[in-house]
Write a protein that holds these residues in place. Structure first.
Motif, PDB file in Angstrom:
ATOM      1  N   VAL A  24       0.873  -1.177   0.000  1.00  0.00           N
ATOM      2  CA  VAL A  24       0.000   0.000   0.000  1.00  0.00           C
ATOM      3  C   VAL A  24       0.901   1.214   0.000  1.00  0.00           C
ATOM      4  CG1 VAL A  24      -1.747   1.258   1.255  1.00  0.00           C
ATOM      5  CG2 VAL A  24      -1.823  -1.228   1.218  1.00  0.00           C
ATOM      6  N   LEU A  25       0.874   1.982  -1.099  1.00  0.00           N
ATOM      7  CA  LEU A  25       1.796   3.095  -1.259  1.00  0.00           C
ATOM      8  C   LEU A  25       1.222   4.421  -0.781  1.00  0.00           C
ATOM      9  CD1 LEU A  25       3.173   2.156  -4.777  1.00  0.00           C
ATOM     10  CD2 LEU A  25       4.223   1.742  -2.564  1.00  0.00           C
ATOM     11  N   LYS A  38      -0.515  -3.165   5.452  1.00  0.00           N
ATOM     12  CA  LYS A  38       0.691  -2.776   4.725  1.00  0.00           C
ATOM     13  C   LYS A  38       0.674  -3.309   3.294  1.00  0.00           C
ATOM     14  CE  LYS A  38       2.724  -1.266   8.570  1.00  0.00           C
ATOM     15  NZ  LYS A  38       1.603  -0.999   9.431  1.00  0.00           N
ATOM     16  N   TYR A  39      -0.063  -4.399   3.053  1.00  0.00           N
ATOM     17  CA  TYR A  39      -0.094  -5.038   1.739  1.00  0.00           C
ATOM     18  C   TYR A  39      -1.532  -5.359   1.339  1.00  0.00           C
ATOM     19  CZ  TYR A  39       4.939  -5.645   1.989  1.00  0.00           C
ATOM     20  OH  TYR A  39       6.283  -5.415   2.069  1.00  0.00           O
ATOM     21  N   ASN A  40      -1.803  -5.285   0.024  1.00  0.00           N
ATOM     22  CA  ASN A  40      -3.077  -5.702  -0.567  1.00  0.00           C
ATOM     23  C   ASN A  40      -2.839  -6.973  -1.356  1.00  0.00           C
ATOM     24  OD1 ASN A  40      -4.481  -3.473   0.329  1.00  0.00           O
ATOM     25  ND2 ASN A  40      -4.164  -2.324  -1.543  1.00  0.00           N
ATOM     26  N   GLY A  41      -3.873  -7.758  -1.519  1.00  0.00           N
ATOM     27  CA  GLY A  41      -3.690  -8.902  -2.408  1.00  0.00           C
ATOM     28  C   GLY A  41      -4.391 -10.123  -1.899  1.00  0.00           C
ATOM     29  N   GLY A  52      11.967  -4.140 -14.256  1.00  0.00           N
ATOM     30  CA  GLY A  52      11.227  -4.349 -13.025  1.00  0.00           C
ATOM     31  C   GLY A  52       9.767  -3.958 -13.045  1.00  0.00           C
ATOM     32  N   ALA A  53       9.197  -3.605 -14.179  1.00  0.00           N
ATOM     33  CA  ALA A  53       7.775  -3.269 -14.249  1.00  0.00           C
ATOM     34  C   ALA A  53       6.965  -4.552 -14.402  1.00  0.00           C
ATOM     35  CB  ALA A  53       7.500  -2.341 -15.412  1.00  0.00           C
ATOM     36  N   ILE A  54       5.859  -4.627 -13.678  1.00  0.00           N
ATOM     37  CA  ILE A  54       5.029  -5.838 -13.664  1.00  0.00           C
ATOM     38  C   ILE A  54       3.573  -5.432 -13.774  1.00  0.00           C
ATOM     39  CG2 ILE A  54       4.313  -7.795 -12.265  1.00  0.00           C
ATOM     40  CD1 ILE A  54       7.104  -7.771 -11.052  1.00  0.00           C
ATOM     41  N   ILE A  55       2.824  -6.144 -14.604  1.00  0.00           N
ATOM     42  CA  ILE A  55       1.375  -5.942 -14.715  1.00  0.00           C
ATOM     43  C   ILE A  55       0.689  -7.070 -13.957  1.00  0.00           C
ATOM     44  CG2 ILE A  55      -0.582  -5.914 -16.288  1.00  0.00           C
ATOM     45  CD1 ILE A  55       0.973  -4.283 -18.152  1.00  0.00           C
ATOM     46  N   LEU A  56      -0.295  -6.687 -13.137  1.00  0.00           N
ATOM     47  CA  LEU A  56      -0.966  -7.631 -12.258  1.00  0.00           C
ATOM     48  C   LEU A  56      -2.419  -7.828 -12.660  1.00  0.00           C
ATOM     49  CD1 LEU A  56       0.262  -6.241  -8.830  1.00  0.00           C
ATOM     50  CD2 LEU A  56       1.236  -8.126 -10.131  1.00  0.00           C
ATOM     51  N   ASN A  57      -2.956  -8.991 -12.334  1.00  0.00           N
ATOM     52  CA  ASN A  57      -4.385  -9.288 -12.393  1.00  0.00           C
ATOM     53  C   ASN A  57      -4.835  -9.620 -10.980  1.00  0.00           C
ATOM     54  OD1 ASN A  57      -4.459  -9.078 -15.158  1.00  0.00           O
ATOM     55  ND2 ASN A  57      -4.490 -11.260 -15.535  1.00  0.00           N
ATOM     56  N   ASP A  58      -6.088  -9.283 -10.655  1.00  0.00           N
ATOM     57  CA  ASP A  58      -6.601  -9.740  -9.378  1.00  0.00           C
ATOM     58  C   ASP A  58      -7.131 -11.162  -9.540  1.00  0.00           C
ATOM     59  OD1 ASP A  58      -8.921  -9.272 -10.742  1.00  0.00           O
ATOM     60  OD2 ASP A  58      -9.787  -7.906  -9.282  1.00  0.00           O
ATOM     61  N   LYS A  59      -7.633 -11.734  -8.476  1.00  0.00           N
ATOM     62  CA  LYS A  59      -8.090 -13.124  -8.519  1.00  0.00           C
ATOM     63  C   LYS A  59      -9.256 -13.328  -9.478  1.00  0.00           C
ATOM     64  CE  LYS A  59      -6.229 -15.838  -5.489  1.00  0.00           C
ATOM     65  NZ  LYS A  59      -5.527 -17.022  -5.847  1.00  0.00           N
ATOM     66  N   THR A  71       9.828  -3.528  -6.693  1.00  0.00           N
ATOM     67  CA  THR A  71      10.209  -3.242  -5.307  1.00  0.00           C
ATOM     68  C   THR A  71       8.999  -3.092  -4.388  1.00  0.00           C
ATOM     69  OG1 THR A  71      10.316  -0.875  -5.760  1.00  0.00           O
ATOM     70  CG2 THR A  71      12.361  -2.136  -5.982  1.00  0.00           C
ATOM     71  N   ALA A  72       7.803  -2.873  -4.957  1.00  0.00           N
ATOM     72  CA  ALA A  72       6.593  -2.707  -4.167  1.00  0.00           C
ATOM     73  C   ALA A  72       5.822  -4.021  -4.057  1.00  0.00           C
ATOM     74  CB  ALA A  72       5.695  -1.645  -4.776  1.00  0.00           C
ATOM     75  N   LEU A  73       6.428  -5.152  -4.441  1.00  0.00           N
ATOM     76  CA  LEU A  73       5.764  -6.446  -4.410  1.00  0.00           C
ATOM     77  C   LEU A  73       6.572  -7.425  -3.579  1.00  0.00           C
ATOM     78  CD1 LEU A  73       4.928  -6.860  -8.195  1.00  0.00           C
ATOM     79  CD2 LEU A  73       3.389  -6.082  -6.401  1.00  0.00           C
ATOM     80  N   LYS A  74       5.863  -8.405  -3.031  1.00  0.00           N
ATOM     81  CA  LYS A  74       6.544  -9.536  -2.433  1.00  0.00           C
ATOM     82  C   LYS A  74       5.721 -10.782  -2.731  1.00  0.00           C
ATOM     83  CE  LYS A  74       4.895  -9.482   2.360  1.00  0.00           C
ATOM     84  NZ  LYS A  74       5.341  -9.376   3.742  1.00  0.00           N
TER      85      LYS A  74
END
Length: 78
Positions: A24-25, A38-41, A52-59, A71-74
């Protein structure tokens, strides 16, 4: 000194299909201070770009409009 620091650095590698949590930025006005999340997902990695750029999909399969920096992902392990 740099050699000692670089020993402890772990490379973040993501591939398509990995489950990740997004940091969460932005702090919202209705946040709970230090008790806020601290984190969403979890999210699913759709595509990984160089640099380092990544495109995400939700569930549900909905694609996020903006790429996220690695850097904003784990990684998420269910």
């Amino acid at each position: 000194m740099a050699r000692a620091f670089n020993k402890k650095v772990h490379l973040r590698e993501f591939s398509s299909g990995d489950l990740v949590l997004r940091k969460v930025l932005h702090i919202r006005p209705d946040s709970r201070g230090k008790f806020a999340y601290k984190y969403n997902g979890p999210f699913v990695v759709k595509e990984v770009f160089d640099g380092g750029a990544i495109i995400l999909n939700d569930k549900g399969g909905n694609e996020n409009a903006f790429p996220i920096n690695a850097t904003a992902l784990k990684k998420y392990y269910p």
